[in-house]
Structure formats: C-alpha cells, structure tokens
Design a protein around this motif. Structure first.
Motif, mmCIF file in Angstrom:
data_model
loop_
_atom_site.group_PDB
_atom_site.id
_atom_site.type_symbol
_atom_site.label_atom_id
_atom_site.label_comp_id
_atom_site.label_asym_id
_atom_site.label_seq_id
_atom_site.Cartn_x
_atom_site.Cartn_y
_atom_site.Cartn_z
ATOM 1 N N SER A 33 -23.252 -1.512 -9.492
ATOM 2 C CA SER A 33 -22.158 -1.329 -8.541
ATOM 3 C C SER A 33 -21.295 -0.174 -9.024
ATOM 4 N N CYS A 34 -20.220 0.042 -8.270
ATOM 5 C CA CYS A 34 -19.241 1.063 -8.649
ATOM 6 C C CYS A 34 -17.872 0.430 -8.481
ATOM 7 N N TRP A 35 -17.021 0.585 -9.507
ATOM 8 C CA TRP A 35 -15.685 -0.027 -9.446
ATOM 9 C C TRP A 35 -14.611 0.964 -9.043
ATOM 10 N N VAL A 36 -13.687 0.509 -8.203
ATOM 11 C CA VAL A 36 -12.441 1.243 -7.985
ATOM 12 C C VAL A 36 -11.309 0.212 -8.052
ATOM 13 N N HIS A 37 -10.083 0.702 -8.244
ATOM 14 C CA HIS A 37 -8.942 -0.210 -8.172
ATOM 15 C C HIS A 37 -8.413 -0.209 -6.734
ATOM 16 N N PRO A 38 -8.272 -1.379 -6.121
ATOM 17 C CA PRO A 38 -7.879 -1.408 -4.705
ATOM 18 C C PRO A 38 -6.556 -0.708 -4.410
ATOM 19 N N ASP A 39 -5.633 -0.691 -5.364
ATOM 20 C CA ASP A 39 -4.297 -0.135 -5.091
ATOM 21 C C ASP A 39 -4.085 1.284 -5.604
ATOM 22 N N LEU A 40 -5.117 1.860 -6.198
ATOM 23 C CA LEU A 40 -4.943 3.209 -6.754
ATOM 24 C C LEU A 40 -5.088 4.269 -5.654
ATOM 25 N N TYR A 66 -31.659 0.018 -8.519
ATOM 26 C CA TYR A 66 -31.208 -0.434 -7.192
ATOM 27 C C TYR A 66 -31.087 0.783 -6.262
ATOM 28 N N ASP A 67 -31.734 0.693 -5.076
ATOM 29 C CA ASP A 67 -31.698 1.801 -4.111
ATOM 30 C C ASP A 67 -30.287 2.066 -3.618
ATOM 31 N N LYS A 68 -29.539 0.980 -3.555
ATOM 32 C CA LYS A 68 -28.237 1.024 -2.923
ATOM 33 C C LYS A 68 -27.304 0.168 -3.760
ATOM 34 N N ILE A 69 -26.144 0.713 -4.109
ATOM 35 C CA ILE A 69 -25.141 -0.129 -4.769
ATOM 36 C C ILE A 69 -23.835 0.002 -3.979
ATOM 37 N N TYR A 70 -22.907 -0.911 -4.213
ATOM 38 C CA TYR A 70 -21.689 -0.930 -3.397
ATOM 39 C C TYR A 70 -20.434 -0.691 -4.231
ATOM 40 N N VAL A 71 -19.433 -0.156 -3.559
ATOM 41 C CA VAL A 71 -18.125 0.032 -4.186
ATOM 42 C C VAL A 71 -17.394 -1.306 -4.155
ATOM 43 N N LEU A 72 -16.974 -1.762 -5.328
ATOM 44 C CA LEU A 72 -16.348 -3.080 -5.460
ATOM 45 C C LEU A 72 -15.024 -2.959 -6.227
#
Ligand code: ZZB
Length: 266
Positions: A51-58, A116-122
């Motif tokens: 997956s890929c992480w971001v901070h929701p409030d950044l 993984y062919d596809k990963i998601y931003v979480l």
C-alpha cells in the motif's frame, strides 16, 4: 539526508481534484502521468509494497515537473524539490492542485517492483509532515510501523469507514517476504510485532525498539529472498537496486535539507 523517491503511478479513476490534470488521453484531463512520490531509505524492500500511506490531514500538492510529469507530495517537500531541479523555474512550484491527504485516500496506484499489480493509498496517522515527502511506501514485511498500521486498518472496520477505505483495498493485502535476517526470519516486522506484543500504530516505544532491532540487522545480515538478486546480501545490492530504479525512471533522488527554507513572502 538522501532519500529515494519511488514513483507510484496513479491509476484511473482519478480523485476529483486531480481529474483535470492526469488521465490517459481522451478520458479526463491533459493526459499527463501523475505520481505519488514516496520517500524511502530502503529501496531494496520495494518488492514487498502492499500500500501507500498518507496522513489524512496533511497538506499535499500536485505540481508540474520539468520532465512533463505531475508529482504529488507534501507542500513542504514540493517547495524543497523546486530547488533541486524538479521544477522548470528554480524555486517555483507549478501547482496544479492543492489536496488534503483525505482527498487521495482510496486511489489505486501502480508501484515498481511489488508483486501486487495495484495498491491503494491508505491513511496512517503517524506519517510526519516534516519528513520526506509525507508519502510513505507500506512494506509490512520489514517495517514495524507499516505492519502495525496495516493490522489496525484490517482489524478496525470503523477506522476503514471513517477514512472511506473499502475492504478490497486492505483485506487481501498480506506481507510479502523480501529478505531474511538470520535469527529473526523472513517477515521480521511481523516477528517483532508479535514478540514485543505491539498493540497499534501508536505504540511508540515498542515500535522504536522494533525498528532499532531490524534496521542494523536488515542491512548487515539481511539476504534477499525475491527479485533478481535472490541469495545476495542486502548490503551488496542496496545501491544496485536503487540505481536500477533511477535508471529506469521509476525513482528519483531527493535531498532533505537540514534546515527548512524560510519563505520570504510577506
Ligand atoms: C520503506 C521501508 C521499508 C522503510 C522498511 C522502512 C523500513 P528513518 O530512518 O526514521 O528516517 N518514512 C519516510 N517518510 C516518512 C514520514 N513522513 N512519516 C513517517 N515515516 C516516514 O526512516 C526512514 C523510513 O521512514 C523510510 O523508509 C519510510 O519507510 C519512513 F522495511 O520506506 B521506509 C525498520 C524500517 N524499515
């Protein structure tokens, strides 16, 4: 500090705020390729991204690069990149969209090396705004922070709901064995999470302890389990893997300044 930025290509459908920017020709926008750029010191672990992480409030921005692509990262990192040859005009960020992390959660990506062919931003709540690009590649096999955050999302349906994460974006994703550390094993983050009885991504002290344990050992004693360098020591192939990613335009180098550039406006 030198980071490798991994270029994770956005797949359609694009989030609303990026629709005017990217997309393949004829769908929506100008058809420029859009990438989330994740800062890592461990390019050799990219085989294990889930997956890929971001901070929701950044605060994030999408900006045009001199190479005709669009990068998405924290506003802070974009400003720094403008002084490292990423922008057409030195020091100027050519902003095409301003975003909050929440705006890109749930977007699908294609990232180098992972199976993984596809990963998601979480969402990960421990992503720091003042480090790297604010975009973090999730490697739950080898990063205790990542494993803890992934388990949190898998266990807590309420958390998924809060951030608009659908089950299929998280539940099927399991850690991939990338390297073996003698005495720790093939999934060292999982091993230490269990051994230290880590409870969540907020379990700061234990996560630090786990990180300290795997960092040095992973580098000196780690042996690759996957990819073209199977059986080789991490210390021997780390630079090679980084170079291959850069030569194939799947990664770029980014330098984190020691001190922040002070804005002179106002
Ligand atoms: C993939 C990876 C695989 C990482 C691994 C670590 C590990 P350090 O040494 O503390 O500077 N990172 C990057 N930016 C951020 C951010 N803004 N907020 C939170 N975490 C961030 O750590 C550098 C690592 O911290 C980077 O390398 C990135 O995760 C994360 F197996 O990328 B890494 C034991 C660690 N293992």
């Amino acid at each position: 500090q030198e980071y490798t930025l991994i270029k994770m290509r956005l797949l359609e459908p694009y989030p609303e705020k990026l629709c005017l920017v990217g997309g393949s020709a004829g769908t929506c926008g100008e058809g420029k390729p859009v990438f989330l750029v994740a800062a890592t010191l461990r390019a050799e672990t990219m085989y294990g991204q889930t997956s890929c992480w971001v901070h929701p409030d950044l605060q994030y921005v999408a900006f045009n690069t001199a190479a005709g692509e669009v990068f998405v990262c924290s506003s802070r990192a974009a400003r720094n990149m403008a002084y490292q040859g990423f922008s057409s005009l030195e020091g100027v960020v050519d902003v095409v969209a301003e975003l909050r992390g929440q705006d890109i959660i749930g977007v699908a990506l294609q990232s180098p090396l992972t199976s993984y062919d596809k990963i998601y931003v979480l969402p990960m709540l421990t992503v720091k705004g003042d480090k790297g690009t604010g975009v973090v590649s999730c490697v739950p096999s080898d990063s205790p922070d990542d494993y803890a955050a992934l388990v949190d999302l898998k266990k807590k349906a309420a958390m998924r709901q809060k951030y608009g994460v659908e089950d299929h974006m998280v539940l099927p994703y399991e850690p991939i064995p990338v390297l073996e550390i003698p005495g720790i094993g093939k999934l060292c983050a999982v091993f230490l999470y269990e051994k230290l009885k880590i409870q969540s991504q907020n379990d700061k002290e234990k996560l630090q302890e786990a990180k300290d344990l795997v960092y040095l050992k992973g580098f000196y004693d780690g042996v690759m389990l996957t990819g073209e360098f199977v059986g080789k020591k991490v210390s021997e192939v780390k630079k090679l893997i980084q170079k291959q990613l850069i030569d194939s335009n799947q990664a770029v180098i980014y330098y984190e300044p020691e001190k922040q550039i002070i804005s002179r406006s106002g």
